[in-house]
Design an enzyme around this catalytic site. Structure first.
Site, PDB file in Angstrom:
ATOM      1  N   GLY A 244       0.779  -1.229   0.000  1.00 56.83           N
ATOM      2  CA  GLY A 244       0.000   0.000   0.000  1.00 56.83           C
ATOM      3  C   GLY A 244       0.810   1.279   0.000  1.00 56.83           C
ATOM      4  O   GLY A 244       0.257   2.365   0.164  1.00 56.83           O
ATOM      5  N   ARG A 281       2.684  -1.573  -6.127  1.00 56.35           N
ATOM      6  CA  ARG A 281       2.819  -0.316  -6.854  1.00 56.35           C
ATOM      7  C   ARG A 281       4.196   0.327  -6.645  1.00 56.35           C
ATOM      8  O   ARG A 281       4.788   0.857  -7.596  1.00 56.35           O
ATOM      9  CB  ARG A 281       1.736   0.635  -6.333  1.00 56.35           C
ATOM     10  CG  ARG A 281       1.539   1.875  -7.144  1.00 56.35           C
ATOM     11  CD  ARG A 281       0.610   2.854  -6.405  1.00 56.35           C
ATOM     12  NE  ARG A 281      -0.569   2.249  -5.827  1.00 56.35           N
ATOM     13  CZ  ARG A 281      -1.769   2.198  -6.416  1.00 56.35           C
ATOM     14  NH1 ARG A 281      -1.924   2.727  -7.602  1.00 56.35           N
ATOM     15  NH2 ARG A 281      -2.797   1.631  -5.810  1.00 56.35           N
ATOM     16  N   CYS A 347     -17.054   2.592 -26.700  1.00 57.53           N
ATOM     17  CA  CYS A 347     -18.370   3.223 -26.736  1.00 57.53           C
ATOM     18  C   CYS A 347     -18.914   3.449 -25.331  1.00 57.53           C
ATOM     19  O   CYS A 347     -19.929   2.862 -24.941  1.00 57.53           O
ATOM     20  CB  CYS A 347     -19.311   2.369 -27.561  1.00 57.53           C
ATOM     21  SG  CYS A 347     -18.696   2.233 -29.236  1.00 57.53           S
ATOM     22  N   TYR A 376      -1.029  -1.984 -11.919  1.00 52.46           N
ATOM     23  CA  TYR A 376      -2.473  -2.007 -12.135  1.00 52.46           C
ATOM     24  C   TYR A 376      -2.852  -1.401 -13.487  1.00 52.46           C
ATOM     25  O   TYR A 376      -3.873  -0.743 -13.623  1.00 52.46           O
ATOM     26  CB  TYR A 376      -3.207  -1.311 -10.970  1.00 52.46           C
ATOM     27  CG  TYR A 376      -2.791  -1.874  -9.625  1.00 52.46           C
ATOM     28  CD1 TYR A 376      -3.145  -3.168  -9.259  1.00 52.46           C
ATOM     29  CD2 TYR A 376      -1.991  -1.135  -8.746  1.00 52.46           C
ATOM     30  CE1 TYR A 376      -2.732  -3.701  -8.049  1.00 52.46           C
ATOM     31  CE2 TYR A 376      -1.577  -1.669  -7.536  1.00 52.46           C
ATOM     32  CZ  TYR A 376      -1.945  -2.958  -7.190  1.00 52.46           C
ATOM     33  OH  TYR A 376      -1.523  -3.487  -5.998  1.00 52.46           O
TER      34      TYR A 376
END
Ligand code: LLP
Length: 421
Positions: A244, A281, A347, A376
């Site tokens: 985290g 991350r 779309c 991610y």
């Protein structure tokens, strides 16, 4: 304009480079959209964490979900990382790259019996158990296989961490972990089983957290559980603080990891515990970009739209969390600026990579780099609108390697039948 650029992703004579390779040459060679990762940046990020943790007995288990490409996992294994997995699939990937099982932790709130069997067969370091029900199944599977499951309980420390609500996990209203008040009972139950071996206490409070304080609060909570356990003659070795650790996407100050480590060191000094962290991350986020080509520039009375060949299916973070990713042109050119939304071809109105962004007045054919997309990014991509997922490229100095080819339409239709007679 962009404080994001560092020694790895940078301009050289107006051309945007990843290490020693211009991204324009990569687009030429491999097409767009494409994810481009820097080997040096990944190695640097791991080295920095290791150096900060030098004085603390610790194990860094890379959280595979952030980017699970086999080459990246292999690179991280070679540079010394263990792994945090959350599925049988992720476990299979780590075993495929030759990860040693005694450096693998298995997290997740919904492990199936089959996934447990795979972890037991591999003899992984620790299952982080998240409920009484899961503990029962794990014990049953270990008994059936004649094994002992090494385990910890993931405690929900009920700590508030400022981040996007979808990725905040450490409060009692969240589905994760076992309430701290119930952990001791569960540990005692586990201690009675000959098929369970208690090795740790775990937590994970969320992702992209920029403040040190919530981590230390969570550590205090799991430390107090570990102390209770010792008092009950159930000693543990590992304290798993989860991942985290927040990075910089825009103007924000990244988490001060060194300060966090100081706080952790003060608390662990003189204790018998070994720290586990599960960064995802922080290891790969700033090591990757998404490369996209401008297809059209549309203007109406109110808005400008830069339509590119990458969309929400390729990089979901802006749509899903309203995340900010810096966008820069592959070739700097002086001239007008344009206030525009950068949108994909899908779309859906939610298909955007940036909104109301000031960018150079790009033309169709120009290349854009969407920064800080190494974590991610590809792993959250989909085939929505029958769009093949992008190529993935790894750059090492002046060398670029295709580490996952762009999908082909045949890949997307494989296994389906037209049917009928
Ligand atoms: N450990 C556990 C148990 C986790 O659930 C996670 C992330 C990590 C470690 C690694 O967290 P990191 O160090 O990467 O922050 N898709 C979201 C992030 C979801 C994180 C889920 N769990 C995003 O794009 O921001």
């Amino acid at each position: 304009m962009n404080q994001k650029l560092d020694e790895v992703f940078r301009y050289c004579s107006g051309e945007f480079f990843c290490e020693d390779v211009s991204v324009a040459s990569l687009a030429e060679r491999f097409g767009t959209p494409a994810y481009v990762y820097s080997q040096a940046a990944i190695a640097r990020n791991l080295r920095r964490l290791e150096e900060s943790l030098r004085d603390i007995p610790s194990l860094i288990c890379y959280s595979v979900k952030a980017n699970s490409n086999l080459r990246i996992l292999s690179l991280l294994r070679e540079t010394g990382a263990g792994f945090d997995v959350v599925s049988g699939g992720e476990l299979a990937r780590t075993l495929r790259v030759g990860a040693s099982a005694d450096r693998i932790v298995f997290s997740g709130v919904g492990k199936t019996p089959q996934e447990m069997d795979a972890g037991l067969a591999a003899c992984i370091l620790i299952f982080n158990v998240e409920s009484a029900g899961e503990l029962e199944v794990l014990e049953a599977r270990a008994r059936a296989l004649g094994k002992r499951a090494r385990m910890a309980i993931r405690v929900n420390p009920d700590v508030v961490a400022q981040t996007h609500p979808y990725i905040s996990t450490g409060q009692i209203v969240h589905k994760f972990g076992v309430p701290k008040e119930e952990a001791l009972e569960l540990y005692k139950r586990a201690a009675r089983s000959p098929h369970l071996e208690i090795h740790g206490v775990a937590c994970h409070i969320g992702s992209q957290i920029l403040e040190v304080e919530p981590f230390l609060k969570a550590l205090d909570e799991i430390l107090s559980v570990a102390t209770q356990l010792r008092e009950n003659n159930i000693p543990v070795e590992y304290l798993d603080l989860g991942g985290g650790f927040g990075i910089r996407y825009a103007e924000e100050q990244p988490l001060d990891f060194k300060q966090l480590v100081r706080g952790v060191g003060e608390r662990l000094r003189g204790t018998p515990y070994r720290l586990v962290i599960e960064p995802g991350r922080a290891l790969v986020g700033d090591a990757g970009i998404l490369l996209a080509r401008v297809l059209y520039v549309k203007r109406n009375q109110q808005k400008n739209f830069i339509v590119v060949d990458a969309g929400m299916n390729d990089l979901m973070r802006p749509t899903l969390y309203g995340s900010y990713h810096e966008i820069v042109p592959a070739r700097q050119r002086p001239g007008e600026l344009l206030l525009a939304d950068v949108v994909g071809p899908l779309c859906e109105t939610g298909d955007f990579l940036a909104q109301d962004r000031t960018l150079p007045d790009v033309q169709p054919g120009d290349l854009l780099a969407i920064l800080t997309a190494g974590a991610y990014g590809f792993v959250l991509s989909s085939n929505y609108n029958t769009r093949p997922r992008p190529a993935e490229i790894l750059v090492d100095s002046a060398h670029a390697e295709l580490i996952r080819p762009r999908e082909r339409l045949e890949d997307l239709m494989a296994g389906e039948e037209v049917g009928g007679r």
